[in-house]
Design a protein around this motif. Structure first.
Motif, PDB file in Angstrom:
ATOM      1  N   CYS A  13       0.824  -1.210   0.000  1.00  0.00           N
ATOM      2  CA  CYS A  13       0.000   0.000   0.000  1.00  0.00           C
ATOM      3  C   CYS A  13       0.855   1.255   0.000  1.00  0.00           C
ATOM      4  CB  CYS A  13      -0.950  -0.010   1.189  1.00  0.00           C
ATOM      5  SG  CYS A  13      -0.085  -0.092   2.758  1.00  0.00           S
ATOM      6  N   GLY A  14       2.156   1.115   0.265  1.00  0.00           N
ATOM      7  CA  GLY A  14       3.023   2.265   0.234  1.00  0.00           C
ATOM      8  C   GLY A  14       3.173   2.965   1.576  1.00  0.00           C
ATOM      9  N   LEU A  15       2.394   2.593   2.579  1.00  0.00           N
ATOM     10  CA  LEU A  15       2.533   3.200   3.896  1.00  0.00           C
ATOM     11  C   LEU A  15       3.809   2.677   4.546  1.00  0.00           C
ATOM     12  CD1 LEU A  15      -1.150   2.824   5.125  1.00  0.00           C
ATOM     13  CD2 LEU A  15      -0.037   4.881   4.272  1.00  0.00           C
ATOM     14  N   SER A  16       4.427   3.513   5.392  1.00  0.00           N
ATOM     15  CA  SER A  16       5.708   3.107   5.953  1.00  0.00           C
ATOM     16  C   SER A  16       5.532   2.009   7.001  1.00  0.00           C
ATOM     17  CB  SER A  16       6.426   4.304   6.546  1.00  0.00           C
ATOM     18  OG  SER A  16       5.634   4.840   7.578  1.00  0.00           O
ATOM     19  N   GLN A  17       4.376   1.983   7.648  1.00  0.00           N
ATOM     20  CA  GLN A  17       4.109   0.902   8.590  1.00  0.00           C
ATOM     21  C   GLN A  17       2.784   0.261   8.250  1.00  0.00           C
ATOM     22  OE1 GLN A  17       4.286   1.621  12.717  1.00  0.00           O
ATOM     23  NE2 GLN A  17       6.466   1.176  12.722  1.00  0.00           N
ATOM     24  N   CYS A  18       2.731  -1.033   8.343  1.00  0.00           N
ATOM     25  CA  CYS A  18       1.503  -1.724   8.007  1.00  0.00           C
ATOM     26  C   CYS A  18       0.422  -1.388   9.029  1.00  0.00           C
ATOM     27  CB  CYS A  18       1.749  -3.226   7.973  1.00  0.00           C
ATOM     28  SG  CYS A  18       0.245  -4.153   7.714  1.00  0.00           S
ATOM     29  N   PRO A  19      -0.714  -0.825   8.589  1.00  0.00           N
ATOM     30  CA  PRO A  19      -1.771  -0.461   9.537  1.00  0.00           C
ATOM     31  C   PRO A  19      -2.359  -1.673  10.251  1.00  0.00           C
ATOM     32  CG  PRO A  19      -2.506  -0.135   7.277  1.00  0.00           C
ATOM     33  CD  PRO A  19      -1.055  -0.484   7.214  1.00  0.00           C
ATOM     34  N   VAL A  20      -2.280  -2.840   9.620  1.00  0.00           N
ATOM     35  CA  VAL A  20      -2.830  -4.038  10.251  1.00  0.00           C
ATOM     36  C   VAL A  20      -1.921  -4.511  11.379  1.00  0.00           C
ATOM     37  CG1 VAL A  20      -3.516  -6.425   9.885  1.00  0.00           C
ATOM     38  CG2 VAL A  20      -4.050  -4.704   8.166  1.00  0.00           C
ATOM     39  N   THR A  21      -0.627  -4.608  11.089  1.00  0.00           N
ATOM     40  CA  THR A  21       0.264  -5.154  12.115  1.00  0.00           C
ATOM     41  C   THR A  21       0.550  -4.140  13.212  1.00  0.00           C
ATOM     42  OG1 THR A  21       2.206  -4.525  10.852  1.00  0.00           O
ATOM     43  CG2 THR A  21       1.408  -6.761  10.569  1.00  0.00           C
ATOM     44  N   SER A  22       0.424  -2.831  12.892  1.00  0.00           N
ATOM     45  CA  SER A  22       0.804  -1.842  13.898  1.00  0.00           C
ATOM     46  C   SER A  22      -0.111  -1.848  15.110  1.00  0.00           C
ATOM     47  CB  SER A  22       0.880  -0.452  13.288  1.00  0.00           C
ATOM     48  OG  SER A  22      -0.340  -0.131  12.695  1.00  0.00           O
ATOM     49  N   ARG A  23      -1.282  -2.507  14.969  1.00  0.00           N
ATOM     50  CA  ARG A  23      -2.159  -2.538  16.128  1.00  0.00           C
ATOM     51  C   ARG A  23      -1.609  -3.379  17.274  1.00  0.00           C
ATOM     52  NH1 ARG A  23      -6.615  -6.640  13.547  1.00  0.00           N
ATOM     53  NH2 ARG A  23      -6.568  -5.377  11.684  1.00  0.00           N
ATOM     54  N   PHE A  24      -0.542  -4.116  17.046  1.00  0.00           N
ATOM     55  CA  PHE A  24       0.032  -4.908  18.140  1.00  0.00           C
ATOM     56  C   PHE A  24       1.099  -4.146  18.907  1.00  0.00           C
ATOM     57  CE2 PHE A  24      -1.017  -7.665  14.585  1.00  0.00           C
ATOM     58  CZ  PHE A  24      -2.087  -8.307  15.156  1.00  0.00           C
ATOM     59  N   TYR A  25       1.509  -3.004  18.362  1.00  0.00           N
ATOM     60  CA  TYR A  25       2.660  -2.330  18.921  1.00  0.00           C
ATOM     61  C   TYR A  25       2.488  -1.917  20.371  1.00  0.00           C
ATOM     62  CZ  TYR A  25       5.492  -2.221  14.797  1.00  0.00           C
ATOM     63  OH  TYR A  25       6.294  -2.594  13.756  1.00  0.00           O
ATOM     64  N   ALA A  26       1.271  -1.550  20.717  1.00  0.00           N
ATOM     65  CA  ALA A  26       1.053  -0.951  22.027  1.00  0.00           C
ATOM     66  C   ALA A  26       1.110  -1.936  23.194  1.00  0.00           C
ATOM     67  CB  ALA A  26      -0.288  -0.247  22.027  1.00  0.00           C
ATOM     68  N   SER A  27       1.023  -3.232  22.897  1.00  0.00           N
ATOM     69  CA  SER A  27       0.628  -4.140  23.969  1.00  0.00           C
ATOM     70  C   SER A  27       1.710  -4.725  24.883  1.00  0.00           C
ATOM     71  CB  SER A  27      -0.177  -5.286  23.349  1.00  0.00           C
ATOM     72  OG  SER A  27       0.642  -5.922  22.399  1.00  0.00           O
ATOM     73  N   LEU A  28       2.930  -4.212  24.880  1.00  0.00           N
ATOM     74  CA  LEU A  28       3.923  -4.872  25.723  1.00  0.00           C
ATOM     75  C   LEU A  28       4.799  -3.949  26.562  1.00  0.00           C
ATOM     76  CD1 LEU A  28       4.846  -7.695  23.346  1.00  0.00           C
ATOM     77  CD2 LEU A  28       4.548  -8.025  25.792  1.00  0.00           C
ATOM     78  N   SER A  29       5.241  -4.491  27.712  1.00  0.00           N
ATOM     79  CA  SER A  29       6.158  -3.737  28.563  1.00  0.00           C
ATOM     80  C   SER A  29       7.583  -4.167  28.226  1.00  0.00           C
ATOM     81  CB  SER A  29       5.861  -4.021  30.026  1.00  0.00           C
ATOM     82  OG  SER A  29       5.961  -5.404  30.244  1.00  0.00           O
ATOM     83  N   ILE A  30       8.506  -3.247  28.321  1.00  0.00           N
ATOM     84  CA  ILE A  30       9.878  -3.547  27.921  1.00  0.00           C
ATOM     85  C   ILE A  30      10.830  -3.368  29.117  1.00  0.00           C
ATOM     86  CG2 ILE A  30      11.472  -3.218  25.998  1.00  0.00           C
ATOM     87  CD1 ILE A  30       9.472  -0.834  25.242  1.00  0.00           C
ATOM     88  N   SER A  31      11.831  -4.187  29.170  1.00  0.00           N
ATOM     89  CA  SER A  31      12.890  -3.958  30.149  1.00  0.00           C
ATOM     90  C   SER A  31      14.186  -3.768  29.368  1.00  0.00           C
ATOM     91  CB  SER A  31      13.009  -5.150  31.095  1.00  0.00           C
ATOM     92  OG  SER A  31      13.043  -6.339  30.339  1.00  0.00           O
ATOM     93  N   PRO A  32      14.510  -2.535  29.024  1.00  0.00           N
ATOM     94  CA  PRO A  32      15.619  -2.316  28.116  1.00  0.00           C
ATOM     95  C   PRO A  32      16.957  -2.685  28.754  1.00  0.00           C
ATOM     96  CG  PRO A  32      14.503  -0.247  28.664  1.00  0.00           C
ATOM     97  CD  PRO A  32      13.964  -1.286  29.577  1.00  0.00           C
ATOM     98  N   SER A  33      17.773  -3.310  27.990  1.00  0.00           N
ATOM     99  CA  SER A  33      19.076  -3.712  28.475  1.00  0.00           C
ATOM    100  C   SER A  33      20.002  -3.728  27.280  1.00  0.00           C
ATOM    101  CB  SER A  33      18.953  -5.094  29.107  1.00  0.00           C
ATOM    102  OG  SER A  33      20.169  -5.774  28.982  1.00  0.00           O
TER     103      SER A  33
END
Lengths: 384, 247
Positions: A13-33
């Motif tokens: 579709c030409g969008l830089s991020q897939c609108p379908v897959t991007s809906r998963f982005y919000a759902s996790l906590s990170i422990s950066p290391s």
């Protein structure tokens, strides 16, 4: 027209991020290391920028083998959770190449020590062919702490640089090495004469296709049993219906994305593709086509039979995250293990499938089915 | 025993005719030349071909049956150039056929004939319609139809005095009519049958090289295509079973 069904996150579709897959982005906590010490069960190579690809290990202490997930009845949430905590470490191939070889060669996860440029960041990537991975880090150095444990056939095939990749894949498969393991060896560039690192997504389909070619050769002279059989099973919202008909090898796959399913959009979307003796070109169904075909050919080899197959994959909204084409392979394998529904004739078969799906949409899409119903053979004209 | 030499182009034509339908066949060799008859795996189409000794530059053979891997032959042909002279050599009781051209010498292991399907019986057919047209025109019509559909109807309308081909896709249609002046010959008998373009496309490619193709048609009956190869020194018959019109 919506192309999500054929694109599956590849960016048509030409969008830089897939609108379908991007809906998963919000759902996790990170422990950066910025460092990691632990298991590395497999490797991953991206396809961006080919031939200057970046690749490296997948880092997790959990299991990485899809066959293990299915065996232990992981739910779709469990898989996404495991994968979200997995780190995809990448660097230019020159840095990671040797350790990738060690990791891919080993039949059990090896321990590694990795240093990242910056703390790992959350970057859950989904796509139709690959299993998802949650964390991403750019590697500055990597050390493999363990020794790889290598099975004998893998040892033999990977050390033979005169053995062509197609034959190597076929040999490994015949010696009962997991398809997942063969794909790992292929992607890290351990097979063939002119060896190179192959993007994992391509490797998965290439291996499925190579194994299928070998299987097709071996089943070519198998006898055709009479009778029409239907096998069906559902895995993570993927309903697989496999119709086996007497006749020479022919394969058709129909993929139905329900309304509001992952790639379906506002209305049901149907994609079909098929082949007779040879397949030319890449399937519009993408990796799923090859994965389901492999499962069907496997069954025909095991039973010593020959058949024409029509595989219908119907995806409901229960399949909320794309997990990779292994889902289709495992779903089709599971389906083909179930006792078949036997049909006395082709019309009963079509009614049965329509009842299983609750819709006759598949029938309009299937050209093989139409051919089977209307094509006469020369025997019909040999009298007495 | 077989000892023969043949122009590479004629050999390629022969193999192309067979490979349009099957990947292996039983080749009958005798002092009358070579001939084979084979049906495809789905029993839908049949090819019969004979190439007489005159088509070869030299030919001596004893009567025998050879198991030919046509798919492999096709790959070897790709190595030949136009105008090459190919010599075929099979010793008495040998299992390896030597193919020599331009200094290359392939030694090809023959297939065990028992693993290849037997030559089929020829169905008895009543095909009253007869059309003769150029292979090129026939192939063009097949290609035109395959753009929109997977099947094509061939028929003769005696009242209008035409041979027609029509195809219907999900939403589109195509019809081509040819009158007497565009055809070499046309019989005025009603006929119409429907065929799979999957098969016709492969056959059409081969037939496009023939100056004349004789088409024999019936009603919901197979179609027979007859044409010559190797400047009339070889003859081919294709037979294709029909599809029945969808309900």
């Amino acid at each position: 027209m919506k192309q999500c069904g054929t694109c599956k996150g590849r960016g048509f579709c030409g969008l830089s991020q897939c609108p379908v897959t991007s809906r998963f982005y919000a759902s996790l906590s990170i422990s950066p290391s910025s460092s990691y010490m632990g298991g590395a069960p497999s490797v991953f190579v991206g396809s961006t920028g080919y031939p200057r690809v970046r690749g490296g290990p997948l880092l997790t202490d959990g299991s990485d083998n899809p066959e293990h997930w299915v065996h232990h009845k992981f739910g779709i949430d469990d898989i996404v959770r495991v994968r979200a905590q997995t780190i995809r470490g990448t660097a230019e191939a020159s840095i990671t190449c040797e350790s990738m070889h060690e990791i891919a060669l080993s039949s059990r996860p090896v321990d590694v020590e990795v240093a990242f440029e910056k703390p790992v960041r959350f970057d859950l990537t989904f796509d139709g062919t690959l299993a998802p991975v949650g964390l991403y880090g750019s590697i500055t150095s990597i050390a493999v702490l363990d020794n790889a444990r290598v099975e004998r056939p893998v040892e033999r095939v990977t050390s033979d640089t005169d053995l062509r990749a197609t034959e190597a894949v076929d040999q490994l498969y015949r010696e009962k090495v997991d398809v997942h393991r063969i794909q790992q060896l292929f992607t890290s560039g351990l097979l063939g004469v002119r060896r190179r690192i192959v993007p994992t997504r391509w490797a998965i389909t290439a291996v499925d296709d190579m194994i299928a070619e070998g299987l097709k050769q071996r089943i070519r002279h198998n006898p055709t049993p009479e009778g029409i059989r239907i096998h069906t099973a559902t895995l993570y919202g993927n309903q697989i219906i496999c119709l086996l008909l007497p006749g020479p090898w022919a394969y058709e796959m129909i993929e139905i994305w329900d309304k509001n399913s992952l790639w379906g959009g506002e209305k049901t979307s149907i994609i079909r593709d098929g082949e007779r003796e040879r397949k030319s070109g890449y399937s519009p169904i993408a990796g799923a086509y090859y994965s389901a075909r492999l499962a069907v050919l496997e069954l025909l080899e095991q039973t010593g039979h020959m058949a024409s197959a029509i595989v219908v994959r119907r995806v409901s909204d229960e399949y909320w995250a794309p997990l990779g084409t292994w889902v289709i392979r495992e779903a089709a394998r599971a389906a083909l293990k179930t006792p078949p529904l036997c049909c006395p004739d082709i019309d009963t078969a079509s009614r049965t499938i329509t009842a299983l799906l609750g819709s006759s949409d598949w029938l309009a899409a299937s050209t093989h089915f139409r051919t089977i119903r209307t094509q006469k053979t020369l025997f019909d004209f040999i009298s007495g | 025993m077989l000892k023969a030499a043949i122009d590479a182009d004629i050999f390629r034509e022969t193999i192309d005719v067979i490979s349009a339908l099957v990947t292996e066949c039983r080749l009958q060799v005798s002092d009358a030349g070579i001939q084979t008859r084979a049906v495809d795996t789905a029993n839908v189409a049949m090819v019969s071909i004979e190439v007489r000794p005159e088509a070869f530059t030299s030919f001596t053979a004893t009567t025998q049956e050879l198991g030919m891997d046509i798919a492999k032959m096709k790959n070897i042909i790709a190595m030949m150039n136009k105008g090459d002279l190919l010599s075929l050599d099979l010793p008495e009781d040998g299992h390896k056929l030597a193919l020599t051209f331009r200094g290359y010498k392939y030694s090809i292991t023959l297939l065990d004939v028992n693993t290849i399907r037997k030559e089929p019986n020829m169905p008895n057919l009543d095909l009253p319609g007869r059309i003769i047209l150029s292979g090129n025109a026939l192939n063009s019509a097949i290609k035109a139809a395959s753009v929109i559909s997977d099947k094509i109807a061939l028929g003769i309308d005696p009242t209008a005095g035409i041979f027609y081909m029509e195809a219907e896709g999900d939403t589109d249609q195509i019809r081509l009519e040819m009158g007497k002046d565009e055809l070499e010959s046309l019989s005025m008998t009603e006929a119409r049958s429907l065929f799979s373009l999957d098969y016709l496309k492969d056959m059409g490619k081969v037939m496009s090289r023939a100056t004349q193709v004789e088409v024999l048609l019936g009603n919901d009956h197979p179609v027979k295509f007859l044409f010559d190869i190797a400047d009339g020194k070889g003859h081919v018959e294709y037979l294709l079973a029909p599809r029945i019109e969808a309900d």
